[in-house]
Design an enzyme around this catalytic site. Structure first.
Site, PDB file in Angstrom:
ATOM      1  N   CYS A 138      14.064  10.801   6.041  1.00  0.00           N
ATOM      2  CA  CYS A 138      14.062  10.466   7.575  1.00  0.00           C
ATOM      3  C   CYS A 138      15.370  10.584   7.889  1.00  0.00           C
ATOM      4  O   CYS A 138      15.566  10.669   9.227  1.00  0.00           O
ATOM      5  CB  CYS A 138      13.499   9.095   7.558  1.00  0.00           C
ATOM      6  SG  CYS A 138      14.456   7.742   6.832  1.00  0.00           S
ATOM      7  N   GLU A 162      10.414  16.502  13.502  1.00  0.00           N
ATOM      8  CA  GLU A 162      10.973  16.264  12.213  1.00  0.00           C
ATOM      9  C   GLU A 162      10.886  17.209  11.340  1.00  0.00           C
ATOM     10  O   GLU A 162       9.701  17.555  11.012  1.00  0.00           O
ATOM     11  CB  GLU A 162      10.492  14.791  11.870  1.00  0.00           C
ATOM     12  CG  GLU A 162      11.543  14.004  11.012  1.00  0.00           C
ATOM     13  CD  GLU A 162      11.154  12.698  10.650  1.00  0.00           C
ATOM     14  OE1 GLU A 162       9.671  12.435  10.875  1.00  0.00           O
ATOM     15  OE2 GLU A 162      11.698  12.001   9.891  1.00  0.00           O
ATOM     16  N   GLU A 176      10.136   1.463  10.028  1.00  0.00           N
ATOM     17  CA  GLU A 176      11.191   2.393   9.861  1.00  0.00           C
ATOM     18  C   GLU A 176      10.654   3.562  10.005  1.00  0.00           C
ATOM     19  O   GLU A 176       9.784   3.996   9.218  1.00  0.00           O
ATOM     20  CB  GLU A 176      11.729   2.073   8.315  1.00  0.00           C
ATOM     21  CG  GLU A 176      12.362   0.720   7.968  1.00  0.00           C
ATOM     22  CD  GLU A 176      13.626   0.859   8.658  1.00  0.00           C
ATOM     23  OE1 GLU A 176      14.342   1.941   9.205  1.00  0.00           O
ATOM     24  OE2 GLU A 176      14.253  -0.317   9.004  1.00  0.00           O
ATOM     25  N   LYS A 195       0.832  -1.254  -0.117  1.00  0.00           N
ATOM     26  CA  LYS A 195      -0.383  -0.011   0.038  1.00  0.00           C
ATOM     27  C   LYS A 195       0.765   1.236  -0.181  1.00  0.00           C
ATOM     28  O   LYS A 195       1.626   1.584   0.858  1.00  0.00           O
ATOM     29  CB  LYS A 195      -0.809  -0.005   1.355  1.00  0.00           C
ATOM     30  CG  LYS A 195      -2.029   1.066   0.737  1.00  0.00           C
ATOM     31  CD  LYS A 195      -2.339   2.010   2.306  1.00  0.00           C
ATOM     32  CE  LYS A 195      -1.590   3.083   2.823  1.00  0.00           C
ATOM     33  NZ  LYS A 195      -1.439   4.211   1.726  1.00  0.00           N
TER      34      LYS A 195
HETATM   35  P1  NAD Z   1       2.847   8.545   6.921  1.00  0.00           P
HETATM   36  O1  NAD Z   1       3.041   7.988   8.323  1.00  0.00           O
HETATM   37  O2  NAD Z   1       1.888   9.783   7.097  1.00  0.00           O
HETATM   38  O3  NAD Z   1       2.209   7.647   5.964  1.00  0.00           O
HETATM   39  C1  NAD Z   1       3.202   6.558   5.830  1.00  0.00           C
HETATM   40  C2  NAD Z   1       2.255   5.618   5.071  1.00  0.00           C
HETATM   41  O4  NAD Z   1       1.117   5.291   6.092  1.00  0.00           O
HETATM   42  C3  NAD Z   1       1.389   6.065   3.763  1.00  0.00           C
HETATM   43  O5  NAD Z   1       1.155   5.041   2.959  1.00  0.00           O
HETATM   44  C4  NAD Z   1      -0.059   6.638   4.317  1.00  0.00           C
HETATM   45  O6  NAD Z   1      -0.972   6.344   3.476  1.00  0.00           O
HETATM   46  C5  NAD Z   1      -0.170   5.443   5.519  1.00  0.00           C
HETATM   47  N1  NAD Z   1      -1.083   5.819   6.715  1.00  0.00           N
HETATM   48  C6  NAD Z   1      -1.184   6.982   7.223  1.00  0.00           C
HETATM   49  N2  NAD Z   1      -2.009   6.808   8.173  1.00  0.00           N
HETATM   50  C7  NAD Z   1      -2.405   5.777   8.440  1.00  0.00           C
HETATM   51  C8  NAD Z   1      -3.194   4.982   9.040  1.00  0.00           C
HETATM   52  N3  NAD Z   1      -4.152   5.482  10.124  1.00  0.00           N
HETATM   53  N4  NAD Z   1      -3.368   3.669   9.148  1.00  0.00           N
HETATM   54  C9  NAD Z   1      -2.520   3.097   8.181  1.00  0.00           C
HETATM   55  N5  NAD Z   1      -1.803   3.370   7.313  1.00  0.00           N
HETATM   56  C10 NAD Z   1      -1.951   4.916   7.611  1.00  0.00           C
HETATM   57  O7  NAD Z   1       4.160   9.217   6.533  1.00  0.00           O
HETATM   58  P2  NAD Z   1       4.619  10.222   5.464  1.00  0.00           P
HETATM   59  O8  NAD Z   1       4.166  11.435   5.497  1.00  0.00           O
HETATM   60  O9  NAD Z   1       4.081   9.424   3.844  1.00  0.00           O
HETATM   61  O10 NAD Z   1       6.069  10.063   5.341  1.00  0.00           O
HETATM   62  C11 NAD Z   1       6.978  10.820   6.199  1.00  0.00           C
HETATM   63  C12 NAD Z   1       7.376   9.985   7.368  1.00  0.00           C
HETATM   64  O11 NAD Z   1       7.998   8.859   6.951  1.00  0.00           O
HETATM   65  C13 NAD Z   1       8.546  10.924   8.148  1.00  0.00           C
HETATM   66  O12 NAD Z   1       8.351  10.780   9.496  1.00  0.00           O
HETATM   67  C14 NAD Z   1       9.712   9.915   7.703  1.00  0.00           C
HETATM   68  O13 NAD Z   1      10.667  10.281   8.730  1.00  0.00           O
HETATM   69  C15 NAD Z   1       9.347   8.591   7.790  1.00  0.00           C
HETATM   70  N6  NAD Z   1      10.306   7.857   6.949  1.00  0.00           N
HETATM   71  C16 NAD Z   1      11.025   7.041   7.793  1.00  0.00           C
HETATM   72  C17 NAD Z   1      11.923   6.445   7.004  1.00  0.00           C
HETATM   73  C18 NAD Z   1      12.761   5.302   7.655  1.00  0.00           C
HETATM   74  O14 NAD Z   1      13.486   4.191   6.733  1.00  0.00           O
HETATM   75  N7  NAD Z   1      13.014   5.260   8.951  1.00  0.00           N
HETATM   76  C19 NAD Z   1      12.106   6.347   5.563  1.00  0.00           C
HETATM   77  C20 NAD Z   1      11.266   7.428   4.784  1.00  0.00           C
HETATM   78  C21 NAD Z   1      10.391   8.160   5.552  1.00  0.00           C
END
Ligand code: NAD
Length: 481
Positions: A287, A384, A253, A177
């Protein structure tokens, strides 16, 4: 420009492109604010149908000889490299990042297929005689089963392949997803996997929105056995709770808050180059992005002057323009969030240096910004930033530097610059993080274990550790003979 593959806008289940049952979801080009494509919205039932097909495909895929699986992964790598320009342009269009960053992302993303094609044929077991001498202890690694992969928008290709490649190498089948800001790259990857010879049902891509109810329904389905999530810590916590019911194996992650430490004996030219990479790769939306710039007092003024000059030389604009060095933020919401965070820091008394750019109502642009003299309690040091903003604070002693660096719940990565290797290693050891860039502004490497400690996550991606996330040890006891 080559033709970008925007034709693929339906979800991909059981080897077929499936139209959603609801109104389509607009994907917006962050450089123009215009709708780029309209993607099918998968209903919850369609997400469960993807679990059905992944579950049906699992026995045959897990029994497929490792060499055959490996060659499909290798072929996927080759197709991604052959089509990298087209993929990079697609990433720029839906994510906004500059073309050079998108090209690097495609190379990095493809490398996971090459790396895990090699790991697929090297899954090892273990055989020992029990200490009491009565039996053999035989240990095998078996694929865990259907895995749910949930990925963010900031690296639409790499965050998906970093999960798909090890899962397939291990013999698992998956439902991916992607984030709905950037679903097109994930759909293009499904098409590449199909052309590389992947059987139907092994990889499925669903596009539900809102994400919450659909992901929760899949987590409640007891045929799903693993969850691999990359995204914010906030959503990660929710999904961990959802995964508790069926006791899923979880890889997480999550968010970071990386300190970038510059000690007074550092090679300043190298530190400034490292800063530009650690802060500005992907326009700061990583991230691993340097979030808190911690500079030892003696060199602080010099360092700030140099980074302000480098940031001022950047050019903000559309990612496909070759002159651009910083693209737009992914959405209007992200642009507003960063702008408010900076506003509060300025109210708190920080000195501000902003790169000049032509602001327009179209596109979600935000200028590179250095904030000097930031108050130690400022929100910008706790959150962040995920944008082109660098808050700088100075510290006195090595001890202070380490204490401030560790003063956060996050623990993904830290960077430090010093010419004294002994100091560098001692500080690296004391930093509460999963990864350290020691005189280096980039740590990501498919051959290295990527991941965090504290609230930055669970498990590791890449390296040999990455495939273990999708395997479970099984032990057989049999009499010693
Ligand atoms: P997000 O947590 O908002 O979304 C990530 C994914 O989760 C998306 O596919 C989103 O549709 C889904 N999602 C959102 N709410 C959900 C819910 N209630 N239930 C199930 N799925 C849900 O993150 P983002 O804004 O897309 O990405 C940015 C974040 O990702 C930052 O915090 C960044 O640090 C983190 N990130 C971490 C790494 C790592 O390897 N540690 C790498 C890249 C990004």
């Amino acid at each position: 420009m080559t033709m970008t593959n925007i034709a693929l806008t339906d979800s991909y289940v059981g080897g077929r492109w499936v139209v959603g049952e609801q109104e389509r979801h607009p994907v917006v080009n962050p450089a123009t604010g215009q709708v780029l494509a309209e993607v099918s919205v998968s209903a919850i039932g369609q997400c469960i149908a993807a679990v059905d097909t992944a579950y049906e495909a699992f026995p045959r895929w897990s029994e497929t000889p490792p060499r055959v699986r490996s060659e499909i992964l290798r072929h996927t790598y080759e197709l991604m490299i052959a089509e990298s320009e087209k993929l990079a342009e697609l990433i720029v269009l839906e994510n906004g990042k500059i073309l050079d960053d998108a090209r690097s992302e495609v190379a990095y993303a493809a490398e996971f297929f090459r790396w895990f094609a090699e790991e697929a044929v090297r899954v090892r077991g273990d055989m020992r005689r029990s200490p009491a001498g009565h039996n053999w202890i035989m240990v095998f690694h078996e694929p865990i089963g259907v895995s749910l992969l949930v990925t963010p928008w900031n690296f639409p290709a790499a965050m998906a392949t970093r999960k798909i490649a090890p899962a397939l190498a291990a013999g698992c089948t998956v439902v991916l997803k992607p984030a709905m800001e950037t679903p097109l790259t994930a759909l293009a990857l499904a098409d590449i996997l199909e052309r590389a010879g992947l059987p139907p049902g092994v990889v499925n891509v669903v596009t539900p929105t809102p994400a919450g109810p659909a992901v929760a329904a899949m987590l409640r389905d007891s045929r799903v056995r693993a969850l691999s999530f990359t995204g914010s810590t906030e959503v990660g916590r929710l999904l961990l709770a959802g995964a508790a019911n069926n006791v899923l194996k979880c890889s997480m992650e999550l968010g970071g808050n990386a300190p970038f430490l510059v000690f007074d004996d550092a090679d300043l030219d190298a530190a400034v180059d490292g800063f530009m990479l650690a802060k500005m790769r992907n326009g700061g939306a990583a991230c691993t992005a340097a979030n808190r710039i911690l500079v030892q007092r003696g060199i602080a003024d010099d360092f700030i002057e140099r980074i302000v000059d480098r940031m001022a030389a950047l050019r903000v604009g559309p990612g496909l323009d070759p002159a651009t060095t910083v693209g737009p933020m992914v959405s209007r919401g992200e642009q507003r969030r960063v702008s408010e965070l900076v506003g509060k820091t300025i109210e708190g008394g920080a000195e501000t240096y902003r790169t000049a750019f032509d602001d327009t109502d179209e596109g979600f642009f935000y200028p590179p910004t250095v904030l000097a003299g930031v108050d130690a309690g400022a929100g910008v040091l706790k959150e962040e930033i995920f944008g082109p903003v660098a808050p700088v604070i100075s510290f006195e002693t090595v001890e202070d530097g380490v204490r401030i660096a560790n003063d956060t719940d996050a623990g993904l990565v830290a960077y430090l610059y010093t010419k004294d290797l002994e100091r560098g290693l001692a500080v690296s050891r004391r930093l509460q993080v999963g990864m350290v860039g020691l005189n280096r502004g980039l740590v990501s490497d498919p051959a290295a274990p990527f991941g965090g400690v504290k609230v930055s996550g669970l498990g590791r991606e890449g390296a040999n550790e990455g495939i273990l996330e999708f395997l479970e040890a099984k032990y057989i006891a049999t009499p010693f003979s």
